[in-house]
Design an enzyme around this catalytic site. Structure first.
Site, PDB file in Angstrom:
ATOM      1  N   LYS A 116       0.862  -1.193   0.000  1.00  0.00           N
ATOM      2  CA  LYS A 116       0.000   0.000   0.000  1.00  0.00           C
ATOM      3  C   LYS A 116       0.895   1.238   0.000  1.00  0.00           C
ATOM      4  O   LYS A 116       2.076   1.148   0.334  1.00  0.00           O
ATOM      5  CB  LYS A 116      -0.897  -0.008   1.226  1.00  0.00           C
ATOM      6  CG  LYS A 116      -1.940  -1.122   1.159  1.00  0.00           C
ATOM      7  CD  LYS A 116      -2.992  -0.953   2.228  1.00  0.00           C
ATOM      8  CE  LYS A 116      -3.956  -2.136   2.201  1.00  0.00           C
ATOM      9  NZ  LYS A 116      -4.707  -2.223   3.453  1.00  0.00           N
ATOM     10  N   HIS A 140       1.947   6.757   2.872  1.00  0.00           N
ATOM     11  CA  HIS A 140       1.288   8.055   2.787  1.00  0.00           C
ATOM     12  C   HIS A 140       1.857   9.065   3.773  1.00  0.00           C
ATOM     13  O   HIS A 140       2.779   8.751   4.548  1.00  0.00           O
ATOM     14  CB  HIS A 140      -0.229   7.904   2.919  1.00  0.00           C
ATOM     15  CG  HIS A 140      -0.672   7.215   4.169  1.00  0.00           C
ATOM     16  ND1 HIS A 140      -0.453   7.748   5.408  1.00  0.00           N
ATOM     17  CD2 HIS A 140      -1.321   6.039   4.357  1.00  0.00           C
ATOM     18  CE1 HIS A 140      -0.963   6.940   6.326  1.00  0.00           C
ATOM     19  NE2 HIS A 140      -1.476   5.889   5.709  1.00  0.00           N
ATOM     20  N   HIS A 197       2.481   8.148   7.323  1.00  0.00           N
ATOM     21  CA  HIS A 197       3.691   7.361   7.573  1.00  0.00           C
ATOM     22  C   HIS A 197       4.925   8.258   7.551  1.00  0.00           C
ATOM     23  O   HIS A 197       5.857   8.067   8.326  1.00  0.00           O
ATOM     24  CB  HIS A 197       3.827   6.251   6.528  1.00  0.00           C
ATOM     25  CG  HIS A 197       2.709   5.265   6.553  1.00  0.00           C
ATOM     26  ND1 HIS A 197       1.937   4.990   5.449  1.00  0.00           N
ATOM     27  CD2 HIS A 197       2.212   4.505   7.562  1.00  0.00           C
ATOM     28  CE1 HIS A 197       1.014   4.084   5.775  1.00  0.00           C
ATOM     29  NE2 HIS A 197       1.157   3.780   7.044  1.00  0.00           N
TER      30      HIS A 197
HETATM   31  N1  ARG Z   1       0.270   0.170   9.757  1.00  0.00           N
HETATM   32  C1  ARG Z   1      -0.634   1.057  10.426  1.00  0.00           C
HETATM   33  C2  ARG Z   1      -1.261   2.030   9.421  1.00  0.00           C
HETATM   34  O1  ARG Z   1      -0.696   2.256   8.397  1.00  0.00           O
HETATM   35  C3  ARG Z   1       0.027   1.866  11.491  1.00  0.00           C
HETATM   36  C4  ARG Z   1       0.508   1.063  12.641  1.00  0.00           C
HETATM   37  C5  ARG Z   1       0.498   1.840  13.890  1.00  0.00           C
HETATM   38  N2  ARG Z   1       1.003   1.093  15.000  1.00  0.00           N
HETATM   39  C6  ARG Z   1       0.305   0.255  15.743  1.00  0.00           C
HETATM   40  N3  ARG Z   1       0.918  -0.351  16.715  1.00  0.00           N
HETATM   41  N4  ARG Z   1      -0.975   0.044  15.524  1.00  0.00           N
HETATM   42  O2  ARG Z   1      -2.314   2.579   9.689  1.00  0.00           O
END
Ligand code: ARG
Length: 630
Positions: free
Chosen positions: A172, A175, A178
């Site tokens: 994905k 964005h 991130h």
């Molecule tokens: N991968 C998730 C996203 O892109 C963010 C992860 C955040 N960290 C967690 N421990 N939930 O939305």
């Protein structure tokens, strides 16, 4: 980038001026040998505490920056003493003895005001910076190289923090959320280190779930081995988009794809070797690509964990506990709910009706597993966008309700660092954002700006690398200049300006500080040595409003680092950088080096060197590489 070598002609023994000053009382949390402001505050607190009969620590905390007309002040009523304020004031004015730290005390309303000795402030500050950059006070890195350590402290000594940040989802787009998590998280990790903590940097990848079933199906139809090796992040995304398009088709065709994807993922969950090999290949190639991009940003991770790493046994065990817990209920359709309404956190589903775990379930188990994996921690920080405030608060609460000792509120071990949105971040073509595309475009744009100055451009050893660094500085400073929670718009033109409070402006200041020394002290800088009486002969030459202003800012750097460790705001550091560079700009016109008498020139260069070292440290703390030429 490595710091410049110690000039051979300095003769600087590394013993800071501090050791020539009268001794100060010891107080926990202070370190006057490394933080000049602590010295003056302690010198004030020492006498005041005796005069007023108030504990040293209480007085120390009451010593505030003075603002206009004085350097420090203490507002007397705050001690709530039985004696009248006017009497207290009179006794302070009478009993306080000027010394090598404090020149004069005066009164102003309910406050007593203190004036420091500039001829102590300047050599104390500059020699502390110098010793902690080049002398015995410098820290050593893993290769035994000296690293500037002025500004850091040991308050977190013996404590451990895990910081989770970046956490993109494989296949994905990377964005803006991130990007911010990456920038802010990497800064926080450096900040904790500067405060003496041992830090572990974790990346929690979105690397598990039905989308990997879809991806695998897509791979069979659209995958190209060559494209995958070339740019896995980009190619996997293309494949994912293509298969999603097919899956959206009507007439049962799309449904079939979804069913197959589910079956594939179920196979992964059940440990199908062939499926897992394929998945692992996508994961590891993606990580390799991410690592390259992170390295470009001066960022590394100690661990790539992820949703896939949450063990089945862990999930089963936890769901077992939750099923029996009195704060959960089973819905009619079979889903398991945690009722968090008493805490105004709504209700959270932790198990689907088909028995499968959710995003939140994995987070709960992963937190426990980290505690075990890292043999405990004092703190765990999650750097996640504010869209996930509820999610994060929910899983923190569930961990607490489960009775885990380290997850209890009074332990303050779990910390969510959230942040607002970036608006309008897209490449100029308007295509989907990949981090390295943004960085490439930034670099390109920066190259164009730099090429306008042909002469300077020709002097650069590696213009591409320089452009890359300035570009990334622009992106990072734009991101960290405001309070985390504020949204901001990604602004290509403003970000690159060399004027105003931008990243390029900070780099420009650092470069200018490097070049003034290169040009005017080609044979090396002659710095005060132990034999020279720096307080009289040398730094007296520096006493001027511009220099004193600059030195005060330099002296405040250790306190700024401490403040940032409390507020977790990168903007605290960025604001300091701008304050410092503005003071440097004002100094240029008055503190001239070119064609000046030798001693004047050298002592000014010493001041500029210290300013450069501190600006460099501040930029590095922000994960930015300070440039020597651009
Ligand atoms: N991968 C998730 C996203 O892109 C963010 C992860 C955040 N960290 C967690 N421990 N939930 O939305």
């Amino acid at each position: 980038m490595s710091s410049p070598p110690i000039p051979s002609s300095t003769g600087f023994s590394g013993v800071p001026f501090f050791h020539r000053l009268p001794p100060l009382p010891k107080l926990e949390g202070t370190d006057p040998g490394t933080a000049p402001q602590d010295a003056f505050r302690l010198a004030i607190a020492d006498q005041l505490s005796q005069i007023l009969g108030v504990p040293l620590n209480d007085v120390f905390l009451a010593v505030a920056m003075g603002g206009k007309g004085c350097d420090y002040k203490v507002v007397l009523p705050r001690f709530r003493l039985p004696t009248k304020v006017d009497e207290l004031k009179a006794s302070v004015l009478e009993a306080f003895k000027p010394n090598e730290y404090i020149e004069r005390v005066s009164a102003n309303g309910p406050a007593v005001e203190f004036h420091v000795r500039t001829d102590t402030l300047i050599p104390l500050t500059l020699s502390t910076i110098h010793a902690m950059t080049y002398g015995d006070g410098a820290a050593l890195d893993a290769d035994g190289q000296k690293q500037p350590s002025y500004g850091s402290n040991k308050s977190g000594k013996g404590k451990k923090v895990l910081i989770e940040f970046s956490s993109p989802n494989i296949a994905k787009p990377f964005h803006a959320g991130h990007l911010r998590s990456t920038i802010i998280g990497a800064f926080l990790a450096n900040l904790y280190e500067a405060n003496g903590w041992s830090v572990f940097r974790l990346n929690y990848l979105g690397d598990w779930g039905k989308q990997f079933g879809l991806l695998a199906l897509g791979w069979r139809r659209f995958g190209s081995e060559e494209a995958l090796l070339n740019d896995p992040v980009q190619h996997l995304y293309e494949v994912y988009v293509a298969i999603n398009k097919l899956a959206e088709q009507g007439e049962g065709e799309g449904e079939k794809i979804h069913d197959e994807a589910r079956a594939f993922f179920k196979g992964m969950e059940d440990g199908n070797k062939e499926y897992l090999v394929e998945w692992e290949k996508f994961r590891s190639l993606s990580i390799k690509k991410y690592e390259e991009t992170y390295a470009r940003l001066n960022i590394h991770f100690d661990e790539y964990t992820g949703e896939s790493k949450v063990s089945k046994e862990g999930l089963e065990k936890m769901l077992g506990i939750l099923r029996d817990a009195d704060f959960t209920t089973r819905e009619e359709n079979g889903a398991l709910l945690v009722d968090l309404t008493p805490y105004k956190l709504e209700k959270a589903v932790v198990e689907r009706k088909d028995g499968t775990p959710l995003y939140i379930t994995r987070d709960i188990v992963e937190a426990q597993q980290r505690y075990e994996r890292y043999d405990g921690f004092d703190k765990m920080v999650y750097v996640i966008a504010t869209q996930q405030d509820l999610h994060t608060a929910q899983f923190f609460k569930v961990l607490e309700l489960m009775g885990l000792p380290w997850a209890q509120k009074d332990k303050n071990a779990l910390l969510h660092i959230n942040f607002g949105m970036v608006q309008g971040m897209s490449t100029r073509k308007g295509t989907t954002v990949f981090l390295d595309h943004i960085l490439n475009e930034t670099k390109q744009k920066m190259l164009e700006v730099m090429q306008k100055n042909e002469e300077k451009y020709a002097q650069l050893e590696d213009p591409e690398r320089t452009a890359d660094i300035v570009g990334m500085t622009a992106v990072k400073i734009q991101d960290m200049a405001g309070k985390r929670i504020n949204n901001y718009s990604f602004d290509w033109s403003r970000m690159f300006s060399f004027e105003g409070d931008t990243g390029p402006y900070l780099q420009y200041n650092h470069v200018r500080l490097c070049s003034v020394e290169r040009i005017n002290a080609a044979d090396g800088l002659v710095l005060p040595t132990e034999d020279l009486d720096i307080s009289t002969m040398r730094t007296e030459r520096l006493i001027s409003p511009e220099a004193v202003e600059l030195v005060w800012i330099l002296a405040s750097w250790p306190d700024v680092v401490k403040t940032a460790s409390r507020d977790h705001q990168a903007s605290t550091i960025v604001t300091f950088c701008f304050k410092l560079t503005h003071a440097i700009s004002s100094a240029w016109e008055k503190l001239i080096v070119k064609n000046q008498e030798h001693d004047d020139a050298m002592v000014r260069l010493w001041l500029y060197r210290c300013a450069k070292d501190v600006l460099g440290s501040a930029l590095r703390l922000l994960t930015i590489t300070p440039l020597e030429r651009m």
